[in-house]
Design a protein around this motif. Structure first.
Motif, PDB file in Angstrom:
ATOM      1  N   SER A   1      33.954   3.729  -5.103  1.00 45.47           N
ATOM      2  CA  SER A   1      32.707   4.338  -4.620  1.00 45.47           C
ATOM      3  C   SER A   1      31.601   4.388  -5.680  1.00 45.47           C
ATOM      4  O   SER A   1      30.471   4.770  -5.364  1.00 45.47           O
ATOM      5  CB  SER A   1      32.981   5.746  -4.090  1.00 45.47           C
ATOM      6  OG  SER A   1      33.394   6.603  -5.130  1.00 45.47           O
TER       7      SER A   1
ATOM      8  N   LYS B   1      27.998   3.420  -1.262  1.00 47.73           N
ATOM      9  CA  LYS B   1      28.139   4.392  -0.181  1.00 47.73           C
ATOM     10  C   LYS B   1      29.316   3.922   0.669  1.00 47.73           C
ATOM     11  O   LYS B   1      29.298   2.808   1.203  1.00 47.73           O
ATOM     12  CB  LYS B   1      26.860   4.422   0.657  1.00 47.73           C
ATOM     13  CG  LYS B   1      26.863   5.408   1.796  1.00 47.73           C
ATOM     14  CD  LYS B   1      25.513   5.351   2.508  1.00 47.73           C
ATOM     15  CE  LYS B   1      25.291   6.507   3.417  1.00 47.73           C
ATOM     16  NZ  LYS B   1      23.923   6.495   3.970  1.00 47.73           N
TER      17      LYS B   1
ATOM     18  N   GLU C   1      29.004   8.955  -1.686  1.00 50.25           N
ATOM     19  CA  GLU C   1      27.948   8.183  -2.325  1.00 50.25           C
ATOM     20  C   GLU C   1      28.067   8.341  -3.835  1.00 50.25           C
ATOM     21  O   GLU C   1      28.024   9.451  -4.344  1.00 50.25           O
ATOM     22  CB  GLU C   1      26.578   8.644  -1.843  1.00 50.25           C
ATOM     23  CG  GLU C   1      26.363   8.357  -0.361  1.00 50.25           C
ATOM     24  CD  GLU C   1      24.964   8.690   0.115  1.00 50.25           C
ATOM     25  OE1 GLU C   1      23.998   8.276  -0.541  1.00 50.25           O
ATOM     26  OE2 GLU C   1      24.864   9.378   1.157  1.00 50.25           O
TER      27      GLU C   1
END
Length: 188
Positions: free
Chosen positions: A61, A65, A162
């Motif tokens: 990650s 996202k 995110e």
């Protein structure tokens, strides 16, 4: 202290103690809090297809996202007929909205997850990752004990991550239902 201020202080302290007691009863032995928006994703290795193919979601990650959703078990009816197929069907739409990866996690071994991925035609749409010892699920404090499925499993949830931080999290109220964690309900 005035009488009313002292009274409000006592109510506040009682409320705080009550919250601590409730939280300690609902959490893991280490008294972790369940994952929350704003938390960093745990750095735990999961497995894709084989026990030698490690995938760390904190690393995956970084700068991206991603959507992570979890199911109680591969090949189970709700997971195979509704939950996973919804994300497979919406994968292109979600990716067009800025999602880099869609990941399904389950407390299963990598061979079972690989077979389920083939059965559900997830290639290029949703990555299926195994959490065989529930290490990732425990780190999030989102376990549920489902004896007929073998014991400790993951609660059903969806989250948006995110750059390593949870920005959206929906956990099914009963841990296993099919409502807020479906692809149609994801909150980007």
């Amino acid at each position: 202290m005035s009488g009313s201020l002292l009274s409000r202080h006592r109510v506040f302290v009682k409320s705080l103690v009550s919250q601590v007691v409730r939280r300690s009863l609902k959490t893991t032995a280490s008294l972790n809090m369940p994952a929350q928006v704003g938390d960093s994703i745990p750095s735990v290795d999961l497995y894709e297809d084989l026990p030698t193919n490690k995938v760390n979601l904190a690393e995956l990650s970084a700068g991206k996202k991603i959507i992570i959703f979890a199911v109680p078990g591969a090949f189970t009816p709700g997971c195979s007929k509704t939950h996973l197929p919804g994300y497979v069907q919406k994968a292109d739409q979600l990716k067009s909205q800025g999602v880099n990866e869609i990941v399904c996690v389950s407390v299963n071994d990598p061979f079972v997850m690989s077979a389920w991925a083939k059965d559900q035609n997830t290639s290029g749409k949703v990555r299926l990752l195994a959490d065989p010892a529930a290490a990732f699920t425990k780190a999030l404090d989102l376990t549920v004990d489902i004896a007929p499925l073998g014991g400790v499993r993951s609660k059903r949830y969806s989250m948006v991550v995110e750059n390593g931080k949870i920005t959206s999290l929906q956990v099914e109220p009963d841990g296993t239902g099919l409502s807020c964690s479906l692809a149609d309900a994801i909150k980007l």
